[in-house]
Design an enzyme around this catalytic site. Structure first.
Site, PDB file in Angstrom:
ATOM      1  N   GLU A 125      -9.789 -41.646 -25.265  1.00 64.63           N
ATOM      2  CA  GLU A 125      -9.893 -40.177 -25.159  1.00 64.63           C
ATOM      3  C   GLU A 125     -11.333 -39.816 -24.766  1.00 64.63           C
ATOM      4  O   GLU A 125     -12.281 -40.446 -25.234  1.00 64.63           O
ATOM      5  CB  GLU A 125      -9.590 -39.573 -26.549  1.00 64.63           C
ATOM      6  CG  GLU A 125      -9.817 -38.081 -26.656  1.00 64.63           C
ATOM      7  CD  GLU A 125      -9.812 -37.574 -28.115  1.00 64.63           C
ATOM      8  OE1 GLU A 125     -10.278 -38.306 -29.017  1.00 64.63           O
ATOM      9  OE2 GLU A 125      -9.342 -36.451 -28.341  1.00 64.63           O
TER      10      GLU A 125
ATOM     11  N   GLU B  70     -12.704 -28.967 -31.720  1.00 61.66           N
ATOM     12  CA  GLU B  70     -11.825 -29.064 -30.535  1.00 61.66           C
ATOM     13  C   GLU B  70     -11.139 -27.741 -30.226  1.00 61.66           C
ATOM     14  O   GLU B  70     -10.900 -27.410 -29.067  1.00 61.66           O
ATOM     15  CB  GLU B  70     -10.780 -30.175 -30.733  1.00 61.66           C
ATOM     16  CG  GLU B  70     -11.380 -31.549 -30.578  1.00 61.66           C
ATOM     17  CD  GLU B  70     -10.347 -32.623 -30.321  1.00 61.66           C
ATOM     18  OE1 GLU B  70      -9.473 -32.438 -29.456  1.00 61.66           O
ATOM     19  OE2 GLU B  70     -10.409 -33.650 -31.007  1.00 61.66           O
TER      20      GLU B  70
ATOM     21  N   CYS C  96      -5.205 -38.994 -29.302  1.00 62.67           N
ATOM     22  CA  CYS C  96      -5.853 -39.043 -30.611  1.00 62.67           C
ATOM     23  C   CYS C  96      -5.042 -38.396 -31.731  1.00 62.67           C
ATOM     24  O   CYS C  96      -4.114 -38.994 -32.233  1.00 62.67           O
ATOM     25  CB  CYS C  96      -7.258 -38.445 -30.533  1.00 62.67           C
ATOM     26  SG  CYS C  96      -8.196 -38.892 -32.010  1.00 62.67           S
TER      27      CYS C  96
ATOM     28  N   ASN D 269     -10.914 -40.780 -30.618  1.00 67.41           N
ATOM     29  CA  ASN D 269     -12.275 -40.728 -31.167  1.00 67.41           C
ATOM     30  C   ASN D 269     -12.091 -40.277 -32.599  1.00 67.41           C
ATOM     31  O   ASN D 269     -11.810 -39.095 -32.849  1.00 67.41           O
ATOM     32  CB  ASN D 269     -13.120 -39.656 -30.469  1.00 67.41           C
ATOM     33  CG  ASN D 269     -13.593 -40.041 -29.082  1.00 67.41           C
ATOM     34  OD1 ASN D 269     -14.737 -40.412 -28.876  1.00 67.41           O
ATOM     35  ND2 ASN D 269     -12.700 -39.915 -28.109  1.00 67.41           N
TER      36      ASN D 269
HETATM   37  N1  CDV Z   1     -10.292 -36.689 -31.648  1.00 72.26           N
HETATM   38  C1  CDV Z   1      -9.438 -36.481 -32.676  1.00 72.26           C
HETATM   39  O1  CDV Z   1      -8.373 -35.903 -32.487  1.00 72.26           O
HETATM   40  N2  CDV Z   1      -9.847 -36.933 -33.882  1.00 72.26           N
HETATM   41  C2  CDV Z   1      -9.081 -36.729 -35.076  1.00 72.26           C
HETATM   42  C3  CDV Z   1      -9.961 -36.611 -36.294  1.00 72.26           C
HETATM   43  C4  CDV Z   1     -10.793 -35.398 -36.268  1.00 72.26           C
HETATM   44  C5  CDV Z   1      -9.129 -36.577 -37.556  1.00 72.26           C
HETATM   45  C6  CDV Z   1      -8.079 -37.848 -35.309  1.00 72.26           C
HETATM   46  O2  CDV Z   1      -6.929 -37.519 -35.631  1.00 72.26           O
HETATM   47  O3  CDV Z   1      -8.427 -39.018 -35.244  1.00 72.26           O
END
Ligand code: CDV
Length: 315
Positions: free
Chosen positions: A47, A146, A172, A197
């Site tokens: 990502e 985000e 993610c 991430n």
């Molecule tokens: N980049 C993300 O979506 N990270 C989220 C964190 C913030 C919980 C994840 O679900 O890994």
């Protein structure tokens, strides 16, 4: 026709705030060449692979915000990645911040694309489950904003024909939601590819959460693969990035739910596996034969009887 796809999970180590796009593309090309040496058909990048994970910062200057986004794909620097993919005959998956003009306005999305081995974009996905907040929740410089920088993706969860099968994407936080996999599973996805991430140790988290983060990462992806009889390839941007730790353990997961390949470092690292797209057939014909065993009419009754519960009401 063979349904074996050799997949490279191309984990990245940290990307510094001021690392140029050109330098990052050089790293991606180095990983792609490694994938070429081990005869991969597809290489999966994380990502927001082109930049540091900028949603951790409150950025108010519009010009600076725009500097994290790609206005075109391929663009000046990313074009080299497309050219290399074509030269090596490798398909790739790339996550990036997308800025686009649509319906007369500017929109920003957390996006991923699937690019075929001749450099043509065959699929695009825009992240649906955006974690965090639009406004900072403390004075801590490390946030998860985000919702500030991205709109909710407007493309659904499509699957795309490739490699003699159907390939889906998510990004993610989407991987934590069973609906993500099921919507693609219902369309017959043979493989779901995703980047992540995942920071640990942010202020609001209880200390135990950091220890459980790698477990939860694998738990959700293994469950998604098993319950939908498809491959899941999850690839991290990992390591100590601008003062924050992010989990690694990028993994290739079989339709049985087993991890068949996993990164061991927190740096740029490639692991590869020959993924047989027919490996989920037995499961699809038996335990997870959706047509034979899913009881959607009962799911409807449950919702009717219970109504909208407190966890479903808007905040
Ligand atoms: N980049 C993300 O979506 N990270 C989220 C964190 C913030 C919980 C994840 O679900 O890994």
């Amino acid at each position: 026709m063979s349904r074996i796809v050799r997949v490279g999970a191309a984990q990245m180590g940290p990307v510094a705030r001021h690392e140029s796009r050109g330098a990052v593309v050089d790293r991606l090309i180095a990983l792609m060449r490694q994938a070429g040496e081990t005869a991969c058909d597809l290489v999966v990048f994380p990502e927001l692979a082109l930049t540091s994970f900028f949603p951790r910062w409150l950025i108010e200057d519009e010009e600076e915000i725009d500097s994290w986004f790609e206005d075109e794909m391929p663009g000046t620097e990313t074009g080299r990645l497309f050219d290399e993919a074509e030269r090596l005959g490798i398909a790739f998956h790339l996550g990036y911040a997308e800025r686009t003009r649509e319906n007369g306005g500017i929109h920003r999305y957390n996006t991923s694309i699937l690019v075929d081995s001749s450099g043509g974009i065959i699929g695009k996905y825009r992240k649906v489950h955006l974690p965090g907040t639009a406004e900072p929740i403390s004075d801590n410089p490390g946030q998860h904003l985000e919702k500030r920088y991205f709109e909710v993706g407007n493309l659904g969860f499509p699957v795309f024909p490739a490699f003699g099968g159907l390939i889906g994407m998510c990004i993610c936080n989407d991987r934590r939601w069973p609906e993500t996999y099921r919507v693609m599973g219902l369309q017959g996805a043979d493989m779901i590819v995703l980047g992540y991430n995942t920071p640990v140790g942010l202020d609001a988290e209880p200390p135990e959460a950091a220890a459980l983060a790698p477990f939860h990462n694998h738990l959700v992806m293994q469950a998604g693969a098993y319950q939908n009889a498809c491959w899941v390839v999850g690839v991290a941007k990992a390591g100590h990035e601008e003062g924050y730790d992010m989990i690694g353990q990028s993994a290739i997961i079989a339709p049985t739910g087993e991890i068949v390949a996993m990164c061991r470092t927190f740096a740029d690292e490639l692991v590869a596996h020959d993924c047989d797209l027919d490996a989920g057939k037995h499961s699809r014909d038996t335990v997870f034969n959706f047509a034979a065993h899913r009881r959607t009419e009962h799911y409807g009754l449950i919702v009717e009887r219970t109504g909208v519960g407190p966890r479903m009401a808007p905040p």
